[in-house]
Every structure is written in C-alpha cells, then in structure tokens.
Design an enzyme around this catalytic site. Structure first.
Site, PDB file in Angstrom:
ATOM      1  N   ARG A 263       0.679  -1.192   0.214  1.00 10.45           N
ATOM      2  CA  ARG A 263      -0.441   0.126   0.139  1.00 10.45           C
ATOM      3  C   ARG A 263       1.307   1.544  -0.137  1.00 10.45           C
ATOM      4  NH1 ARG A 263      -3.148  -3.514   2.862  1.00 10.45           N
ATOM      5  NH2 ARG A 263      -1.930  -3.236   4.975  1.00 10.45           N
TER       6      ARG A 263
ATOM      7  N   GLU B 106       4.451  -9.333  16.651  1.00 13.02           N
ATOM      8  CA  GLU B 106       3.725  -9.737  18.304  1.00 13.02           C
ATOM      9  C   GLU B 106       4.014 -11.168  17.772  1.00 13.02           C
ATOM     10  OE1 GLU B 106       0.362  -7.994  18.050  1.00 13.02           O
ATOM     11  OE2 GLU B 106       0.022  -8.088  20.520  1.00 13.02           O
TER      12      GLU B 106
HETATM   13  P1  AMP Z   1       3.999  -2.405  11.303  1.00 14.92           P
HETATM   14  O1  AMP Z   1       5.131  -3.118  10.941  1.00 14.92           O
HETATM   15  O2  AMP Z   1       3.646  -3.442  13.162  1.00 14.92           O
HETATM   16  O3  AMP Z   1       4.170  -0.587  11.941  1.00 14.92           O
HETATM   17  O4  AMP Z   1       3.174  -2.446  10.616  1.00 14.92           O
HETATM   18  C1  AMP Z   1       2.601  -1.877   9.585  1.00 14.92           C
HETATM   19  C2  AMP Z   1       2.405  -2.796   8.477  1.00 14.92           C
HETATM   20  O5  AMP Z   1       0.859  -3.268   8.739  1.00 14.92           O
HETATM   21  C3  AMP Z   1       1.748  -1.576   7.137  1.00 14.92           C
HETATM   22  O6  AMP Z   1       2.582  -2.115   6.024  1.00 14.92           O
HETATM   23  C4  AMP Z   1       0.093  -1.637   7.416  1.00 14.92           C
HETATM   24  O7  AMP Z   1      -0.385  -1.631   6.002  1.00 14.92           O
HETATM   25  C5  AMP Z   1       0.317  -3.048   7.626  1.00 14.92           C
HETATM   26  N1  AMP Z   1      -0.792  -2.773   9.372  1.00 14.92           N
HETATM   27  C6  AMP Z   1      -0.423  -2.841  10.539  1.00 14.92           C
HETATM   28  N2  AMP Z   1      -1.575  -2.642  11.479  1.00 14.92           N
HETATM   29  C7  AMP Z   1      -2.692  -2.627  10.575  1.00 14.92           C
HETATM   30  C8  AMP Z   1      -3.984  -2.161  10.922  1.00 14.92           C
HETATM   31  N3  AMP Z   1      -4.599  -2.015  12.068  1.00 14.92           N
HETATM   32  N4  AMP Z   1      -4.927  -1.568   9.820  1.00 14.92           N
HETATM   33  C9  AMP Z   1      -4.286  -1.590   8.738  1.00 14.92           C
HETATM   34  N5  AMP Z   1      -2.860  -2.525   8.618  1.00 14.92           N
HETATM   35  C10 AMP Z   1      -2.411  -2.279   9.030  1.00 14.92           C
END
Ligand code: AMP
Length: 173
Positions: free
Chosen positions: A61, A98
């Site tokens: 995205r 996680e």
């Molecule tokens: P993080 O590495 O935990 O910051 O996760 C980021 C990635 O996971 C991004 O590419 C987001 O598109 C996806 N992502 C994580 N949590 C969500 C959420 N609650 N809603 C939509 N996309 C998420």
C-alpha cells in the site's frame, strides 16, 4: 475550497485479518477521488522543497501513495518488497512481529550513496516494518530524511522504533 476530513474516509474492520486486529481499510479513501488527491497533494506540498532523490515505498500500500508522489516530484520510486519478488541482487532484513517474523528486501543498487530518501507507507503500527526499511536504506548508503504515513496508530508507539527519524502522518488514532 473546503477540504474533506480524511479520517471520515477510513473504514475500520474489526477482527481482520485475525481476531483482535482493528484493520484500517484505506480502500474507502482511495475510491473517493477528492480525498485520494488531497492525501497525495498534502505529501507533495510538504516534500517538494526537501530536495529528495528518491521515494522508497513499502509493499504494497506504500506504492499507492509513493508512486504519484515520486511522479509529481520527478524523483525515483524504489520498492521495498516481500521476499522473492525483486529480481536482481537484494539485501534482506528480518524483523519481529507480535507473533513470528517478517522479511523485506531492497535491491542492492537501488540508491546512489548519500541519496536523500523519503520512506512512505499507508500505516505506522508497531514500527517494525518502517524500522527495517530504514536499516536497509542505510545499509545501501541512503539517508532517510523523513517517513510519511497516511495513518499512525499512536497507541502502538511505532515512533519509538524509528530512532529519532522525523515522522509525518496525515491521520492519527
Ligand atoms: P508495523 O510493522 O507493525 O508498523 O505494521 C505496518 C504494516 O502493517 C503496514 O504496511 C500496514 O499496512 C500494516 N498494518 C499493521 N496494522 C494495521 C492495521 N491495524 N490496519 C491496517 N494495516 C495495518
């Protein structure tokens, strides 16, 4: 002109893709032309004077916002991708989720040394993906000027993982 409140165009889907996750669905913003344009234009306005050399978009995205921004700024668009998608030589980085781990890759020759780079993705959650992306960029000699997101989930404190890099988010929860 009255600008739409972009947060009104984000839809929250409970328990997707797994129980307990409140998924922020951006397709409802993407399909509303004025909102999509407003989001991209806000990034353009912020970054057009920053003398960037490239935009690094995170699969998948991040590409949706990175590509029109790179086009408008007239700079290169570099994809960071899931393993096995990039055809030439890559560096890869594994990072903690996680539950379990994730891996991302960048082409070794994606950037010239010292390139000023903006990292872009749709959403900052725990910050693991963005931190791994910064590490890959630095490994190939690039310099992360800022990270830009459509959405930041502030309660997950992803900023803490990003070691003081400047962060810009259009919508915060
Ligand atoms: P993080 O590495 O935990 O910051 O996760 C980021 C990635 O996971 C991004 O590419 C987001 O598109 C996806 N992502 C994580 N949590 C969500 C959420 N609650 N809603 C939509 N996309 C998420």
């Amino acid at each position: 002109m009255i600008q739409p409140d972009l947060s009104e165009f984000i839809r929250t889907i409970p328990d997707f893709p797994q129980p307990g996750i409140q998924f922020k669905d951006i397709t409802t913003l993407l399909k509303h032309g004025p909102s999509f344009r407003q989001a991209v234009q806000t990034f353009i306005d912020r970054y057009q004077e920053l003398h960037l050399d490239a935009i690094v978009g995170i699969e998948s995205r991040g590409f949706l916002f990175g590509a029109p921004l790179a086009y408008q700024l007239g700079v290169g668009m570099i994809p960071v991708r899931k393993p096995g998608k990039l055809p030439a030589e890559t560096f890869r980085m594994e990072y903690q989720l996680e539950y379990g781990t994730n891996t991302i890759e960048i082409h070794r020759d994606a950037l010239l040394p010292g390139a000023r780079v903006l990292v872009i993705d749709d959403l900052l959650a725990t910050g693991g993906t963005a931190a791994a992306t910064c590490a890959l960029i630095e490994q190939i000699g690039g310099q992360v000027v800022e990270l830009a997101f459509l959405i930041e989930l502030t309660f997950l404190q992803g900023r803490d993982k990003l070691r003081g890099h400047p962060i810009f988010a259009l919508i915060q929860y």
